[in-house]
Write a protein that holds these residues in place. Structure first.
Motif, PDB file in Angstrom:
ATOM      1  N   LEU A 134      -7.922  -5.991   2.450  1.00  0.00           N
ATOM      2  CA  LEU A 134      -7.515  -4.981   1.465  1.00  0.00           C
ATOM      3  C   LEU A 134      -7.001  -3.722   2.147  1.00  0.00           C
ATOM      4  CD1 LEU A 134     -10.451  -5.454  -1.058  1.00  0.00           C
ATOM      5  CD2 LEU A 134      -8.038  -5.964  -1.490  1.00  0.00           C
ATOM      6  N   LYS A 135      -7.676  -3.317   3.222  1.00  0.00           N
ATOM      7  CA  LYS A 135      -7.246  -2.127   3.968  1.00  0.00           C
ATOM      8  C   LYS A 135      -5.860  -2.327   4.559  1.00  0.00           C
ATOM      9  CE  LYS A 135      -8.912   1.139   7.482  1.00  0.00           C
ATOM     10  NZ  LYS A 135      -7.660   1.270   8.217  1.00  0.00           N
ATOM     11  N   ALA A 136      -5.569  -3.557   4.974  1.00  0.00           N
ATOM     12  CA  ALA A 136      -4.257  -3.875   5.551  1.00  0.00           C
ATOM     13  C   ALA A 136      -3.178  -4.030   4.481  1.00  0.00           C
ATOM     14  CB  ALA A 136      -4.350  -5.148   6.379  1.00  0.00           C
ATOM     15  N   GLY A 137      -3.581  -3.983   3.204  1.00  0.00           N
ATOM     16  CA  GLY A 137      -2.629  -4.115   2.107  1.00  0.00           C
ATOM     17  C   GLY A 137      -2.246  -5.545   1.793  1.00  0.00           C
ATOM     18  N   ASN A 138      -3.015  -6.501   2.332  1.00  0.00           N
ATOM     19  CA  ASN A 138      -2.730  -7.923   2.078  1.00  0.00           C
ATOM     20  C   ASN A 138      -3.478  -8.401   0.828  1.00  0.00           C
ATOM     21  OD1 ASN A 138      -1.289  -7.887   4.494  1.00  0.00           O
ATOM     22  ND2 ASN A 138      -3.058  -8.564   5.699  1.00  0.00           N
ATOM     23  N   LEU A 139      -2.977  -8.015  -0.332  1.00  0.00           N
ATOM     24  CA  LEU A 139      -3.681  -8.333  -1.574  1.00  0.00           C
ATOM     25  C   LEU A 139      -3.735  -9.826  -1.865  1.00  0.00           C
ATOM     26  CD1 LEU A 139      -2.856  -5.598  -4.249  1.00  0.00           C
ATOM     27  CD2 LEU A 139      -5.098  -6.463  -3.603  1.00  0.00           C
ATOM     28  N   GLU A 140      -2.651 -10.514  -1.578  1.00  0.00           N
ATOM     29  CA  GLU A 140      -2.634 -11.961  -1.843  1.00  0.00           C
ATOM     30  C   GLU A 140      -3.650 -12.683  -0.963  1.00  0.00           C
ATOM     31  OE1 GLU A 140       1.118 -13.953  -1.824  1.00  0.00           O
ATOM     32  OE2 GLU A 140       2.116 -12.416  -3.026  1.00  0.00           O
ATOM     33  N   GLU A 141      -3.662 -12.351   0.330  1.00  0.00           N
ATOM     34  CA  GLU A 141      -4.640 -12.958   1.236  1.00  0.00           C
ATOM     35  C   GLU A 141      -6.059 -12.574   0.837  1.00  0.00           C
ATOM     36  OE1 GLU A 141      -3.788 -13.289   5.575  1.00  0.00           O
ATOM     37  OE2 GLU A 141      -2.076 -12.011   5.081  1.00  0.00           O
ATOM     38  N   ALA A 142      -6.195 -11.314   0.406  1.00  0.00           N
ATOM     39  CA  ALA A 142      -7.515 -10.840  -0.014  1.00  0.00           C
ATOM     40  C   ALA A 142      -8.002 -11.621  -1.223  1.00  0.00           C
ATOM     41  CB  ALA A 142      -7.451  -9.341  -0.346  1.00  0.00           C
ATOM     42  N   GLN A 143      -7.095 -11.862  -2.184  1.00  0.00           N
ATOM     43  CA  GLN A 143      -7.469 -12.614  -3.388  1.00  0.00           C
ATOM     44  C   GLN A 143      -7.860 -14.050  -3.035  1.00  0.00           C
ATOM     45  OE1 GLN A 143      -7.419 -11.512  -7.026  1.00  0.00           O
ATOM     46  NE2 GLN A 143      -8.803 -13.248  -6.743  1.00  0.00           N
ATOM     47  N   ASP A 144      -7.083 -14.677  -2.145  1.00  0.00           N
ATOM     48  CA  ASP A 144      -7.405 -16.047  -1.705  1.00  0.00           C
ATOM     49  C   ASP A 144      -8.758 -16.085  -1.009  1.00  0.00           C
ATOM     50  OD1 ASP A 144      -5.032 -17.001  -2.698  1.00  0.00           O
ATOM     51  OD2 ASP A 144      -3.961 -16.906  -0.781  1.00  0.00           O
ATOM     52  N   PHE A 145      -9.005 -15.110  -0.153  1.00  0.00           N
ATOM     53  CA  PHE A 145     -10.264 -15.047   0.585  1.00  0.00           C
ATOM     54  C   PHE A 145     -11.422 -14.781  -0.369  1.00  0.00           C
ATOM     55  CE2 PHE A 145     -13.433 -12.922   3.326  1.00  0.00           C
ATOM     56  CZ  PHE A 145     -13.551 -13.875   4.325  1.00  0.00           C
ATOM     57  N   PHE A 146     -11.193 -13.896  -1.340  1.00  0.00           N
ATOM     58  CA  PHE A 146     -12.208 -13.572  -2.343  1.00  0.00           C
ATOM     59  C   PHE A 146     -12.626 -14.825  -3.106  1.00  0.00           C
ATOM     60  CE2 PHE A 146     -12.964 -12.487  -6.867  1.00  0.00           C
ATOM     61  CZ  PHE A 146     -14.090 -11.695  -6.739  1.00  0.00           C
ATOM     62  N   ASN A 147     -11.638 -15.654  -3.441  1.00  0.00           N
ATOM     63  CA  ASN A 147     -11.920 -16.894  -4.179  1.00  0.00           C
ATOM     64  C   ASN A 147     -12.779 -17.872  -3.367  1.00  0.00           C
ATOM     65  OD1 ASN A 147     -10.382 -15.945  -6.314  1.00  0.00           O
ATOM     66  ND2 ASN A 147      -8.507 -16.972  -5.632  1.00  0.00           N
TER      67      ASN A 147
END
Length: 578
Positions: free
Chosen positions: A181-194
């Motif tokens: 999230l800090k890096a601004g990678n929202l898509e990767e963050a969402q995938d990782f969150f899942n």
């Protein structure tokens, strides 16, 4: 018998003074084995003066008869928990030099501190020691490493550490999620969150905050509604998101819907109203608070100071110091109060505060000193401002800009120019405030050509002149008699001129008795400002000076009847740029 009594006293001990007395008895009686126990008891105290207590523990640590890793680790963790990150890292380095084998708490706390002070070299060095001391399988240490690399923006390294972990806790998952999230990678963050197997409220809050920070409040709201449980941080993330998006109404709806607001909720809303200039709503909210602490007072005082209500800021500050309320001010409080005094040009009020600053236990840091430079300069005490400037440990852009502006408004053009050159020599790039001060200096000195060169040089630093810079240039040109050039500058402005810019031209027209441009300037001023008396009086004075008595009389009569018509004004084509 004596040792037992000292242990009993330790358990009852709650002040640094008492701890020092017990420590003295330990040393006198040779019970050095009790030293670690005393340090451990001290670190468990719930005190506000943790710096003083931490310093005392630090001194005791260095006088241990038999230094032990556990005691050193406990003090390092204490420093890290209390935000004394530099001290924590320094203590860890000293521990390493003493050849003490660090505990997992010492290493994880030192890594956390490196992350907070952005000491990547220190963090990498400690990472190397993780392998040496055999903490590769320690989930706390490995999670601290993920946190370090995530905060430093080294998300690839953080992921590598994560993937190599044999055991992962939810904190480990959350640390890497925060990194994405800090890096601004929202898509990767969402995938990782899942993929997180046991999401906790922090996992959900991180994603809600991530979407809120980029302004995607729809997705933030969707996630918020899906949360199995919510805490104060969940609600506050939504409130902050709506405020940042300029939707104060939605923010207030969420605030009102909260099962129970905490201090952060109230302060966030007050700051939100302040940001939008709605001071009355901020004050109403402040008055509704059942318990007002230092942070809430700071928020409201800052609201007044930031919205040009310095008197109200000082009144509220005086209220918080009343015996029936008395709340100890801090550096944040004083920063707002200095701003309020600066707006009022009130050195007297500040002098009273300054005489009590030691009673408040406040140390004048560079941030406060820079604010004071601005205050002293605006009150004409430029020598005092210079004294403070030279005493700064770090003369940064803000400090230079404040000093240059101070010299500018006090007519010390040569000093302002010298400071500007010195700032550039130190590779500090100027900002818009710097140029406001520099142009003001040229204006006071009447240096038209140098002022123009300065104005044109803004683009060399990637700066776009604001309406204030144009206003200063119009004033500079106008005072020097270059009225046509000033008018051309106005009509070629990239933004719509305000009443201040046209007013500067009008003042110049009064100075040089230019009727034609004076009439143009007044016509614009009365369209842009509801209070037209001053503008019309200036034009009337121009008419009278050049002998146009009838026009001066008509204008005065129009002012009295509230039907203002510029007597000689019939060329509407001059109202707009050609």
């Amino acid at each position: 018998m004596v040792a037992t009594k000292l242990i009993t006293l330790m358990k009852k001990c709650s002040t640094v003074k008492q701890a020092k007395q017990i420590h003295a008895h330990i040393l006198i009686n040779g019970f050095t084995f009790l030293q670690p126990l005393l340090i451990h008891h001290m670190l468990l105290w719930d005190v506000t003066n943790y710096r003083t207590m931490g310093h005392c523990a630090y001194l005791m640590l260095h006088h241990l008869h038999n230094p032990d890793s556990f005691s050193w680790g406990c003090v390092i963790r204490f420093f890290s928990q209390k935000g004394l990150f530099t001290e924590a890292v320094s203590l860890y380095v000293q521990m390493h030099r003493m050849c003490l084998c660090p505990t997992s708490h010492a290493i994880s706390s030192a890594l956390k501190s490196c992350a907070r002070i952005h000491d990547i070299l220190g963090g990498v060095s400690i990472h190397g020691q993780v392998h040496v001391f055999g903490f590769n399988a320690c989930v706390y240490v490995q999670t601290a490493l993920i946190d370090l690399y995530s905060k430093m923006g080294h998300i690839g390294t953080a992921r590598k550490v994560f993937d190599e972990m044999a055991e992962k806790s939810v904190v480990s998952w959350n640390s890497l999620l925060s990194g994405y999230l800090k890096a601004g990678n929202l898509e990767e963050a969402q995938d990782f969150f899942n993929q997180i197997p046991g999401k906790d409220v922090i996992s959900w809050n991180s994603m809600v905050s991530g979407y809120a920070k980029v302004g995607n409040m729809d997705q933030a709201h969707t996630l918020f509604q899906q949360m199995p449980e919510r805490n104060h941080a969940s609600w506050n993330a939504m409130i902050t998101g709506f405020i940042d998006c300029g939707s104060i109404v939605s923010a207030r709806e969420f605030f009102d819907a909260m099962p129970r607001q905490n201090c952060v909720s109230w302060i966030t809303m007050i700051a939100g109203y302040s940001k939008g200039g709605d001071v009355d709503s901020a004050r109403k909210l402040f008055d509704q608070m059942d318990h007002k602490d230092l942070l809430s007072y700071n928020a409201m005082i800052a609201c007044y100071a930031q919205n040009s209500k310095p008197k109200e800021a000082l009144e509220l500050f005086n209220d918080m110091l009343k015996p029936d309320i008395y709340i100890h001010p801090d550096n944040m409080t004083l920063a707002s109060i200095i701003s309020a005094c600066s707006q009022l040009g009130d050195l007297e009020h500040w002098c009273w505060i300054e005489s009590h600053i030691h009673d408040f236990g406040i140390v004048l840091d560079d941030h406060l000193a820079t604010a004071l430079i601005d205050l002293y300069a605006k009150c004409g005490s430029i020598d005092k401002a210079y004294e403070l400037f030279h005493s700064l440990r770090n003369q940064d852009l803000v400090a230079y800009s404040a000093m240059i502006y101070g010299c500018g408004i006090n007519g010390r053009a040569s000093d302002a120019i010298k400071l500007f050159e010195q700032m550039l020599a130190e590779c500090i790039g100027p900002n818009l405030v710097t140029y406001t001060g520099l142009l003001t200096a040229y204006n006071h000195a009447g240096l038209v050509e140098k002022g123009y060169q300065c104005f044109n040089s803004m683009k060399d630093y990637g700066l776009v002149p604001s309406i204030d810079h144009y206003g200063i240039m119009v004033d500079l040109l106008g005072r020097a008699g270059y009225l046509d050039e000033a008018y051309k500058l106005i009509i070629n402005m990239p933004m719509k001129p305000n009443a201040g810019v046209w007013g500067a031209l009008l003042l110049a027209c009064r100075l040089h008795n230019n009727v034609e441009l004076g009439e143009i300037a007044v016509q614009h001023c009365i369209k842009l400002d509801s209070d037209t008396t001053g503008y019309c009086s200036l034009l009337s004075s121009i008419y009278a000076t050049v002998g146009k008595w009838d026009d001066a009389k008509k204008l005065r009569m129009g002012m009295e009847g509230k039907k203002i018509k510029i007597p000689g004004y019939s060329w509407t084509s001059n109202l707009t740029p050609p």
